[in-house]
Design a protein around this motif. Structure first.
Motif, mmCIF file in Angstrom:
data_model
loop_
_atom_site.group_PDB
_atom_site.id
_atom_site.type_symbol
_atom_site.label_atom_id
_atom_site.label_comp_id
_atom_site.label_asym_id
_atom_site.label_seq_id
_atom_site.Cartn_x
_atom_site.Cartn_y
_atom_site.Cartn_z
ATOM 1 N N SER A 50 -5.593 41.765 -18.331
ATOM 2 C CA SER A 50 -6.790 41.863 -17.498
ATOM 3 C C SER A 50 -7.231 43.305 -17.250
ATOM 4 O O SER A 50 -8.420 43.564 -17.073
ATOM 5 C CB SER A 50 -6.594 41.125 -16.174
ATOM 6 N N THR A 60 -9.384 43.980 -20.393
ATOM 7 C CA THR A 60 -10.744 43.422 -20.353
ATOM 8 C C THR A 60 -11.579 44.133 -19.292
ATOM 9 O O THR A 60 -12.743 44.449 -19.535
ATOM 10 C CB THR A 60 -10.730 41.895 -20.109
ATOM 11 N N LYS A 61 -10.983 44.402 -18.142
ATOM 12 C CA LYS A 61 -11.707 45.114 -17.075
ATOM 13 C C LYS A 61 -12.202 46.466 -17.583
ATOM 14 O O LYS A 61 -13.345 46.841 -17.362
ATOM 15 C CB LYS A 61 -10.799 45.289 -15.857
ATOM 16 N N LEU A 108 -15.565 43.653 -13.810
ATOM 17 C CA LEU A 108 -14.759 42.444 -13.726
ATOM 18 C C LEU A 108 -13.695 42.613 -12.654
ATOM 19 O O LEU A 108 -13.236 43.729 -12.403
ATOM 20 C CB LEU A 108 -14.066 42.160 -15.060
ATOM 21 N N SER A 139 -6.530 38.144 -14.345
ATOM 22 C CA SER A 139 -7.061 37.117 -15.243
ATOM 23 C C SER A 139 -7.514 35.889 -14.458
ATOM 24 O O SER A 139 -8.529 35.274 -14.797
ATOM 25 C CB SER A 139 -6.033 36.736 -16.310
ATOM 26 N N GLN A 180 -10.837 36.816 -13.010
ATOM 27 C CA GLN A 180 -11.820 36.916 -14.096
ATOM 28 C C GLN A 180 -12.237 35.525 -14.574
ATOM 29 O O GLN A 180 -13.370 35.328 -15.006
ATOM 30 C CB GLN A 180 -11.264 37.739 -15.256
ATOM 31 N N SER A 181 -11.344 34.551 -14.467
ATOM 32 C CA SER A 181 -11.649 33.193 -14.942
ATOM 33 C C SER A 181 -12.649 32.471 -14.050
ATOM 34 O O SER A 181 -13.076 31.363 -14.367
ATOM 35 C CB SER A 181 -10.365 32.367 -15.056
ATOM 36 N N LEU A 200 -15.154 35.722 -22.492
ATOM 37 C CA LEU A 200 -13.756 35.787 -22.076
ATOM 38 C C LEU A 200 -13.116 34.429 -22.336
ATOM 39 O O LEU A 200 -13.719 33.392 -22.053
ATOM 40 C CB LEU A 200 -13.647 36.130 -20.590
ATOM 41 N N VAL A 213 -5.866 36.503 -20.405
ATOM 42 C CA VAL A 213 -7.279 36.592 -20.756
ATOM 43 C C VAL A 213 -7.423 37.406 -22.042
ATOM 44 O O VAL A 213 -6.634 38.318 -22.300
ATOM 45 C CB VAL A 213 -8.123 37.229 -19.619
ATOM 46 N N VAL A 224 -19.705 36.135 -19.366
ATOM 47 C CA VAL A 224 -19.968 37.074 -18.281
ATOM 48 C C VAL A 224 -21.086 38.062 -18.612
ATOM 49 O O VAL A 224 -21.494 38.844 -17.760
ATOM 50 C CB VAL A 224 -18.686 37.824 -17.851
#
Length: 168
Positions: A74, A77-78, A88, A92, A95-96, A112, A129, A167
């Protein structure tokens, strides 16, 4: 300069101009930078392209969001989404819950994707994620490979897939 020489010179200049402009068009040299070049690339693809620059960067659970020396899923991804203006949440699970649900069959590059895998998994809760990279591939980080690309539709990732969120 006689007529024949003038005609040859005109053809040479014309061909040179055509070749030169063709080269400029093909290479993008002399065109507007970034904006024109990225106009045809989606934001999702840009995020994936950025993420690929970190291939092999080591995985560390709970990695700080202020470093690119190590990532957890996470924080990765962030980080890559933030570089394209999308903030974000840190985990995770959090984020979901952002964006809108999207079916696996309707995935787009940059979506995602979430999994229930690893030691904390129970088949229902989000524990991982990744970013959909297109063509059935995901870009993510976990375990010993660090940042890597995996096949969404085989092995562990097929078995532990939970859901996806758009997103962007």
């Amino acid at each position: 300069m006689n007529k024949q020489q003038w005609f040859k010179q005109a053809i040479i200049v014309s061909m040179s101009a055509t070749i030169g402009l063709g080269t400029l068009m093909a290479t993008g040299v002399g065109t507007a930078p970034a904006a024109a070049a990225t106009a045809s690339v989606s934001k999702g693809q840009s995020i994936v392209n950025l993420g690929k620059n970190y291939m092999g960067v080591r995985y560390e659970f709970g990695a700080s969001t202020s470093t690119t020396r190590v990532f957890d899923c996470s924080s990765f991804t962030k980080y890559i989404f933030s570089k394209y203006g999308k903030t974000l949440p840190r985990t995770s699970v959090a984020q979901s819950k952002v964006g809108v649900a999207v079916s696996k069959s309707d995935l787009r590059v940059g979506d995602l994707v979430f999994f229930s895998s690893g030691s904390r998994a129970n088949g229902k809760n989000v524990t991982h994620v990744a970013v959909y990279a297109g063509n059935g591939k995901i870009l993510h980080t976990y375990g010993s490979p660090g940042v890597t690309i995996s096949d969404l539709n085989s092995g562990n990732w097929k078995r532990t897939y939970l859901k996806a969120r758009r997103v962007l």
